[in-house]
Design an enzyme around this catalytic site. Structure first.
Site, PDB file in Angstrom:
ATOM      1  N   SER A   1       1.669  -9.818  -0.878  1.00 15.79           N
ATOM      2  CA  SER A   1       1.365  -8.380  -0.778  1.00 15.79           C
ATOM      3  C   SER A   1       1.692  -7.763   0.578  1.00 15.79           C
ATOM      4  O   SER A   1       1.900  -6.558   0.668  1.00 15.79           O
ATOM      5  CB  SER A   1      -0.099  -8.126  -1.126  1.00 15.79           C
ATOM      6  OG  SER A   1      -0.953  -8.937  -0.334  1.00 15.79           O
TER       7      SER A   1
ATOM      8  N   LYS B   1       0.811  -1.228   0.000  1.00 15.48           N
ATOM      9  CA  LYS B   1       0.000   0.000   0.000  1.00 15.48           C
ATOM     10  C   LYS B   1       0.843   1.277   0.000  1.00 15.48           C
ATOM     11  O   LYS B   1       0.442   2.283  -0.559  1.00 15.48           O
ATOM     12  CB  LYS B   1      -0.957   0.012   1.185  1.00 15.48           C
ATOM     13  CG  LYS B   1      -2.164  -0.895   0.981  1.00 15.48           C
ATOM     14  CD  LYS B   1      -3.267  -0.582   1.971  1.00 15.48           C
ATOM     15  CE  LYS B   1      -4.508  -1.403   1.668  1.00 15.48           C
ATOM     16  NZ  LYS B   1      -4.320  -2.828   2.045  1.00 15.48           N
TER      17      LYS B   1
ATOM     18  N   GLU C   1     -10.617   7.474   3.808  1.00 13.93           N
ATOM     19  CA  GLU C   1     -11.312   6.583   4.728  1.00 13.93           C
ATOM     20  C   GLU C   1     -10.438   5.353   4.918  1.00 13.93           C
ATOM     21  O   GLU C   1      -9.534   5.081   4.126  1.00 13.93           O
ATOM     22  CB  GLU C   1     -12.663   6.157   4.145  1.00 13.93           C
ATOM     23  CG  GLU C   1     -12.606   4.980   3.180  1.00 13.93           C
ATOM     24  CD  GLU C   1     -11.926   5.281   1.855  1.00 13.93           C
ATOM     25  OE1 GLU C   1     -11.787   6.482   1.509  1.00 13.93           O
ATOM     26  OE2 GLU C   1     -11.529   4.316   1.172  1.00 13.93           O
TER      27      GLU C   1
HETATM   28  C1  LIG Z   1      -5.117  -3.878   1.526  1.00  9.87           C
HETATM   29  C2  LIG Z   1      -4.402  -5.110   1.234  1.00  9.87           C
HETATM   30  C3  LIG Z   1      -4.758  -5.941   0.156  1.00  9.87           C
HETATM   31  C4  LIG Z   1      -5.946  -5.696  -0.718  1.00  9.87           C
HETATM   32  O1  LIG Z   1      -5.912  -4.532  -1.469  1.00  9.87           O
HETATM   33  P1  LIG Z   1      -5.705  -4.573  -3.059  1.00  9.87           P
HETATM   34  O2  LIG Z   1      -5.990  -3.189  -3.468  1.00  9.87           O
HETATM   35  O3  LIG Z   1      -6.702  -5.560  -3.603  1.00  9.87           O
HETATM   36  O4  LIG Z   1      -4.328  -4.999  -3.325  1.00  9.87           O
HETATM   37  C5  LIG Z   1      -3.985  -7.059  -0.106  1.00  9.87           C
HETATM   38  N1  LIG Z   1      -2.929  -7.378   0.676  1.00  9.87           N
HETATM   39  C6  LIG Z   1      -2.566  -6.618   1.735  1.00  9.87           C
HETATM   40  C7  LIG Z   1      -1.394  -7.041   2.549  1.00  9.87           C
HETATM   41  C8  LIG Z   1      -3.281  -5.466   2.052  1.00  9.87           C
HETATM   42  O5  LIG Z   1      -2.921  -4.717   3.099  1.00  9.87           O
END
Ligand SMILES: *Cc1c(COP(=O)(O)O)cnc(C)c1O
Length: 405
Positions: free
Chosen positions: A382, A95, A117
């Site tokens: 992610s 993010k 938000e």
């Molecule tokens: C917020 C988040 C997501 C989901 O958000 P996307 O916009 O779909 O990528 C995925 N993995 C993590 C670790 C997150 O914090």
């Protein structure tokens, strides 16, 4: 043409096929035009891009590595699994890639404040981090119910200097936080910019956030080729709004590589038990853009469930709706149970505790690995799972993961 796809999508009105656009109240039309104009200029500005590169390298710690998960691959006995380690990006998830860039854009436009938000608080924390870096004010709107549930992230935002504004109406969760943040934004258009947290919302956000996240895929493509001399056969990512998935897909979209978007199937296929939007949703408009949405019979946004709060959203980025329609991306899913299983597998076979969101992608990749034993699968990891450990252990207990015999 290099990056042919990225250069031609979306069109100038922000449409990916029939999805996207900007459905705005009249007071916001001009503001979003200003943001679009500013971004289209900055997108080609050497100064903007080199400042972003500098921040990514010296502050965020990029490039994040690509890692060959050999022990897990051997245990499954199928394809070779590789992880793009966004858990090692500063603040522990992808993010921050778009939050830093949104803050740099806001600063270039002369804004002094970012508003957003947040649901579980992940976007709020990343944005508060970016604001601290740039010396911008930060105002995060959050449902009262979520404030109580997500205490550690609320504390993090406050330590980072953000103002947390509780949304006290309705169900007091994410939807009300969006209403509250937009209302606050309308009163501060001169000084503030709204910072959207994924590849969703009105144009130009799906385009901008995709561009800002494309660093994930462009790095991974180069790193993977350097490691193996080839491209991966399959690239897998989880999808909530879709920003980490568009990030990694961006690096491979013009290549003969299979792409998989993994949605949360939660407790099952009944409406309300999952957040598998692309698979079970239909066309509609929500939060200022047209896409595929999970809806009730009456056409309202449906209640959703996922153990990963970052995937708990009844909509999905318009570009994913488009890529699904044209057959470029395969849509798959993972249940809560499969996800927890994957969470423990990575933890115990690789020493990496993954976010529950990322564990969805890994859960599907572990299944796929058995079907394509000679292939290489790259998964976008992610984020890291520190935020999820108490919830997982309290809800599912500590489990020992063993490969199926
Ligand atoms: C917020 C988040 C997501 C989901 O958000 P996307 O916009 O779909 O990528 C995925 N993995 C993590 C670790 C997150 O914090």
């Amino acid at each position: 043409m290099k990056h042919a796809y990225l250069k031609t999508q979306p069109d100038e009105k922000g449409y990916f096929g029939e999805y996207g656009g900007a459905f705005l109240p009249p007071q916001l039309v001009e503001e979003f035009e200003r943001i679009t104009e500013a971004y289209l200029k900055l997108r080609k500005s050497h100064e903007f891009l080199s400042e972003l590169r500098r921040i990514r390298k010296h502050y965020q710690g990029r490039p994040t590595p690509v890692y060959h998960a050999k022990r897990l691959s051997d245990a499954i006995g199928g394809a070779q699994l590789y992880f793009k380690r966004e858990d090692l990006n500063h603040t522990g998830a992808h993010k921050l890639n778009h939050c830093m860039a949104e803050a740099l854009l806001a600063k270039s436009m002369g804004k002094t404040k970012l508003i957003a938000e947040t649901g579980a608080g992940q976007h709020g924390v990343a944005l508060a981090t970016a604001c601290a870096y740039f010396g911008l004010e930060c105002e995060i709107h959050m449902g009262e119910v979520d404030i109580e549930k997500e205490h550690p992230n609320v504390v993090r935002m406050k330590i980072l200097g953000a103002k947390v504004v509780p949304a006290t109406h309705g169900l007091r969760t994410l939807k009300e936080a969006v209403d509250s943040a937009f209302e606050a934004y309308l009163g501060q258009l001169d000084t503030a910019m709204y910072a959207i947290g994924s590849v969703v919302g009105p144009h130009p956000f799906p385009l901008m956030v995709r561009d800002f996240q494309s660093v994930v895929g462009l790095e991974a493509r180069e790193q993977f080729e350097e490691m193996t001399g080839e491209l991966p056969d399959h690239v897998v990512a989880c999808v909530g709004g879709g920003s980490n998935a568009m990030g990694i897909f961006s690096g491979f979209i013009d290549d003969p590589v299979e792409l998989y978007a993994v949605e949360p199937l939660g407790k099952g296929t009944r409406l309300g038990d999952h957040a598998a939007t692309l698979e079970y949703g239909k066309e509609g408009v929500l939060h200022g853009f047209k896409s595929i949405l999970l809806q009730t019979e009456a056409g309202d946004p449906a209640p959703v469930h996922s153990i990963a709060s970052g995937l708990d959203y009844p909509g999905v980025g318009p570009e994913h709706a488009y890529l699904h329609d044209i057959g470029r991306v395969h849509v798959r899913s993972a249940t809560d149970e499969e996800t927890v299983d994957a969470f423990y597998a990575i933890s115990q076979y690789e020493g990496i505790i993954p976010a529950l969101e990322s564990s969805h992608a890994i859960a599907y990749a572990m299944k796929l690995a058995k079907d394509v034993p000679h292939d290489a699968i790259l998964v976008n990891l992610s984020g890291r799972g520190d935020k999820d450990i108490d919830y997982v252990v309290d809800t599912f207990g500590v489990r020992e993961w063993r490969p199926e015999a």
